[in-house]
Structures are given as structure tokens and as C-alpha cells.
Write a protein that holds these residues in place. Structure first.
Motif, mmCIF file in Angstrom:
data_model
loop_
_atom_site.group_PDB
_atom_site.id
_atom_site.type_symbol
_atom_site.label_atom_id
_atom_site.label_comp_id
_atom_site.label_asym_id
_atom_site.label_seq_id
_atom_site.Cartn_x
_atom_site.Cartn_y
_atom_site.Cartn_z
ATOM 1 N N SER A 176 62.515 79.686 -20.751
ATOM 2 C CA SER A 176 62.500 79.005 -19.295
ATOM 3 C C SER A 176 61.107 78.435 -19.227
ATOM 4 O O SER A 176 60.168 79.277 -19.415
ATOM 5 N N SER A 179 69.542 88.222 -27.243
ATOM 6 C CA SER A 179 70.595 89.014 -26.503
ATOM 7 C C SER A 179 71.977 88.714 -26.911
ATOM 8 O O SER A 179 72.478 87.481 -27.493
ATOM 9 N N ASP A 222 70.792 87.929 -18.563
ATOM 10 C CA ASP A 222 70.767 87.900 -20.056
ATOM 11 C C ASP A 222 71.794 88.796 -20.511
ATOM 12 O O ASP A 222 72.149 88.881 -21.865
ATOM 13 N N THR A 262 67.283 79.855 -24.517
ATOM 14 C CA THR A 262 67.213 80.921 -23.584
ATOM 15 C C THR A 262 65.819 80.986 -22.991
ATOM 16 O O THR A 262 65.509 81.748 -21.914
ATOM 17 N N HIS A 321 73.803 85.842 -25.884
ATOM 18 C CA HIS A 321 73.567 84.539 -26.201
ATOM 19 C C HIS A 321 73.391 84.066 -27.632
ATOM 20 O O HIS A 321 73.994 82.885 -28.096
ATOM 21 N N TYR A 322 73.361 84.781 -28.516
ATOM 22 C CA TYR A 322 73.400 84.846 -30.055
ATOM 23 C C TYR A 322 74.964 84.600 -30.545
ATOM 24 O O TYR A 322 75.182 84.041 -31.445
ATOM 25 N N ARG A 370 65.369 87.691 -18.487
ATOM 26 C CA ARG A 370 66.279 86.833 -17.729
ATOM 27 C C ARG A 370 67.246 87.815 -16.779
ATOM 28 O O ARG A 370 67.678 88.810 -17.450
ATOM 29 N N PRO A 393 67.567 83.496 -30.081
ATOM 30 C CA PRO A 393 68.269 84.227 -28.995
ATOM 31 C C PRO A 393 68.315 85.764 -29.202
ATOM 32 O O PRO A 393 68.666 86.057 -30.275
ATOM 33 N N GLY A 447 60.092 82.184 -24.088
ATOM 34 C CA GLY A 447 60.921 83.287 -23.889
ATOM 35 C C GLY A 447 60.348 84.658 -23.229
ATOM 36 O O GLY A 447 59.248 84.186 -22.766
ATOM 37 N N THR A 459 72.670 80.437 -34.426
ATOM 38 C CA THR A 459 71.954 81.430 -34.431
ATOM 39 C C THR A 459 71.550 81.640 -35.840
ATOM 40 O O THR A 459 70.161 81.961 -36.121
#
Length: 328
Positions: free
Chosen positions: A41, A80, A186, A39, A83-84, A183, A78, A14, A91
Motif C-alpha cells: 500500500s 497471506s 489480510d 498487497t 491473497h496468494y 493489513r 503475497p 508491503g 503467486t
């Protein structure tokens, strides 16, 4: 003699995790990066792959993990809201079940373990700035609760393992962090503002722009995490790690427009539910216990971050994710 360790970093691919892996490798530690790439990469850690001291494992920490390690940095989750909130049950599971699994691993191997907690444990605070003694004001049934309450429960588990099993723990409450490696899509406020400005799109502010955040450059944050891990065993925390400089969303937007040379205009939209109105860390404990405070000011940090985003945008099309303001 140099004390070389085998260190596990969950969420190591992350944004913050990859910077931490890089710093630990630079110090000649053996680093095991664990990530499920939800999330994170692979591109964040691709430059680390040739290092013989680095190992990357694809794994979700909601399932047990069997490794022999000396230290654990638990960053997997995660951060953000975009995302969460996409999978709130997962999550909560990664915050709670993931913490249980990593604490069990640390207990088996007598490893020190650091929990990357968050300023979101304070919720929409009534006390300002927020010291570690403040117990917070969190909505336990709102759309942000999966993250806020998940992290609060993880802190409970860490301190219960410390009291019940004498486990050596460290708890860092991380405030808004930014820098190269975020990101592009994100949906967090710094990345959104920069991407919108570079694309000449309207900059979207949720609310009237008066709500505040404090922004810590990622290199400063990583330094704080490493210092916290190195404190005596009895110093568990929690310790706030963040930059006490406080900026309104409108000030941040105007600064990004100026630094990018953009002609973007500002658009105001309704504030999302439970979004905190003010957020600023009291870092007295970090200054005293760690000898730590941020060194990079917002303007300098944004210049580096903007340069990084320019390179990313030149390489691929970008989808801006909305709406979001806060992150831990």
C-alpha cells in the motif's frame, strides 16, 4: 568512512518491506522501493516519500527491471493465504520468474541479493522445532503449493546462481511475523484475532486450537534481515528468522481477548487443507552466525500492534477475511 549503498527492496510497500525501507533510510542508505501494490500500500510508504534518499517505483517483478543497485532485498510476494490463493498462478510466477529477474539484475551489477523465503518451505513438519537442515514435507498439488513450492523453487534458483555464477546470495526463512503496518483485512491469524476482538465479534479458530505458531515482532525480523545481508559473502544461508516462543492458537486468542479487553467468544471451525499443525524455528544458526535473537515478547508486541489496529479501525470500516491461520 560510512559505506552508503543504493539498495533495492522489492515488495517495499508491503508490511515487512516498508519497515525495512524505513530502517535502511535511517541508516542513510539510498533506497529504491519497487511494488505493484497488489498487497502493498502507498500508505505504508507515504511518510518516506519526502526523503530525498527514497524512490518508489510501481513495477511487477515478473517483468525485467533495469536499475543500478548495490544490494537487493527480494520481498515481493503475497504472504497471506487469502491473497496468494486468490491468484495461485501469479503467486508462482512472482516467486519463480520474479526470482529469475532479480537474480539476473544482481548478476549484471554484481550486487548482493537476499531472498525472503519462508517457514512454509517446511510444510507440515515431522521434525520439531525446524532446523535449516530439515527438508520439509510439502504437498506439491494442494491449495497452498503455489506459495510453498514457489518459495522452495526460488531457493533452488538462488543457490544455483550462487554455484554457477558465484553470485553473493543470502536466504532468510521467515517465520510468522506481526506488528504495526499489517493489513487490517489480510486474513492472517494475528490481524484476524485483533480485528474480531476489537469489533466484539466471535474469534474464529480453525481446528481445535491446539496447533501452534511462533510469532516474531517485525522490528526484530528486520534487524535479522539486515544482519544477514551484512554477513561475509560466503555465508549464504538459509537461516531461520523467527521467534522460538511457541503458542497454541487458543493461547493466542485468549491473550488477544485479555489485551483488548474484549468480550468476544471463541468459535471453532474446520481446519483448512494442508494447514501445518506445529511451527517453531530452531534459531541456533541465527544466534551463532548473526548474533541475533528476538527481543520483543509476544505480550509487548501485541500491545503495540493492537494500538495500531485501533487507530486503523477508527479511521475506516473493516471487512474481516476468512479462513486462514498460517503465514510465513
Amino acid at each position: 568512512m560510512y559505506d552508503k549503498k543504493r539498495i533495492l527492496v522489492t515488495g517495499g510497500a508491503g508490511f515487512i518491506g516498508s519497515h525495512l525501507c524505513r530502517r535502511l533510510l535511517k541508516a542513510k542508505h539510498e533506497v529504491v522501493c519497487v511494488d505493484n501494490y497488489f498487497t502493498g500500500s502507498r500508505s505504508n510508504i507515504s511518510s518516506l516519500m519526502p526523503d530525498p534518499l527514497f524512490e518508489a517505483i510501481r513495477h511487477d517483478i515478473t517483468s525485467p527491471l533495469h536499475l543500478e543497485v548495490d544490494e537487493i532485498y527480494n520481498l515481493a510476494c503475497p504472504a497471506s493465504p487469502v491473497h496468494y490463493q486468490a491468484d495461485p498462478v501469479q503467486t508462482t510466477k512472482v516467486s519463480v520468474q520474479g526470482a529469475i529477474n532479480m537474480l539476473g539484475l544482481a548478476k549484471r551489477h554484481k550486487a548482493k541479493i537476499l531472498q525472503a523465503s519462508t517457514s512454509e518451505v517446511y510444510g507440515d513438519p515431522e521434525m520439531h522445532p525446524q532446523p535449516e537442515s530439515y527438508l520439509g514435507r510439502v504437498n506439491p498439488i494442494g491449495p497452498r503449493a503455489c506459495y510453498d513450492e514457489g518459495k522452495r523453487c526460488a531457493e533452488t534458483l538462488f543457490f544455483d546462481y550462487h554455484r554457477q555464477h558465484q553470485l553473493v546470495i543470502k536466504v532468510a526463512r521467515i517465520f510468522n511475523t506481526y506488528g504495526p503496518g499489517m493489513r487490517v483485512d489480510d486474513g492472517r491469524v494475528v490481524s484476524n484475532f485483533i480485528v474480531q476482538a476489537l469489533g466484539g465479534k466471535p474469534i474464529t479458530i480453525y481446528g481445535d486450537g491446539s496447533q501452534t505458531r511462533s510469532f516474531c515482532y517485525v522490528d526484530d525480523l528486520v534487524d535479522g534481515l539486515i544482519r544477514l545481508m551484512g554477513t561475509p559473502d560466503h555465508e549464504a544461508g538459509p537461516i531461520n528468522l523467527g521467534n522460538p516462543g511457541e503458542f497454541t492458537m487458543l493461547e493466542l486468542a485468549e491473550l488477544v481477548i485479555r489485551l483488548t479487553g474484549s468480550r468476544s467468544r471463541i468459535e471453532f471451525r474446520p481446519l483448512p487443507q494442508d494447514d501445518p499443525t506445529r511451527r517453531r524455528p530452531d534459531i541456533t544458526r541465527a544466534r551463532v552466525s548473526l548474533g541475533w535473537e528476538p527481543r520483543v515478547n509476544l505480550t509487548d508486541g501485541l500491545k503495540d500492534t493492537i494500538a495500531w489496529f485501533r487507530r486503523q479501525i477508527d479511521q475506516r470500516p473493516v471487512r474481516i477475511v476468512e479462513p486462514v491461520l498460517a503465514f510465513g
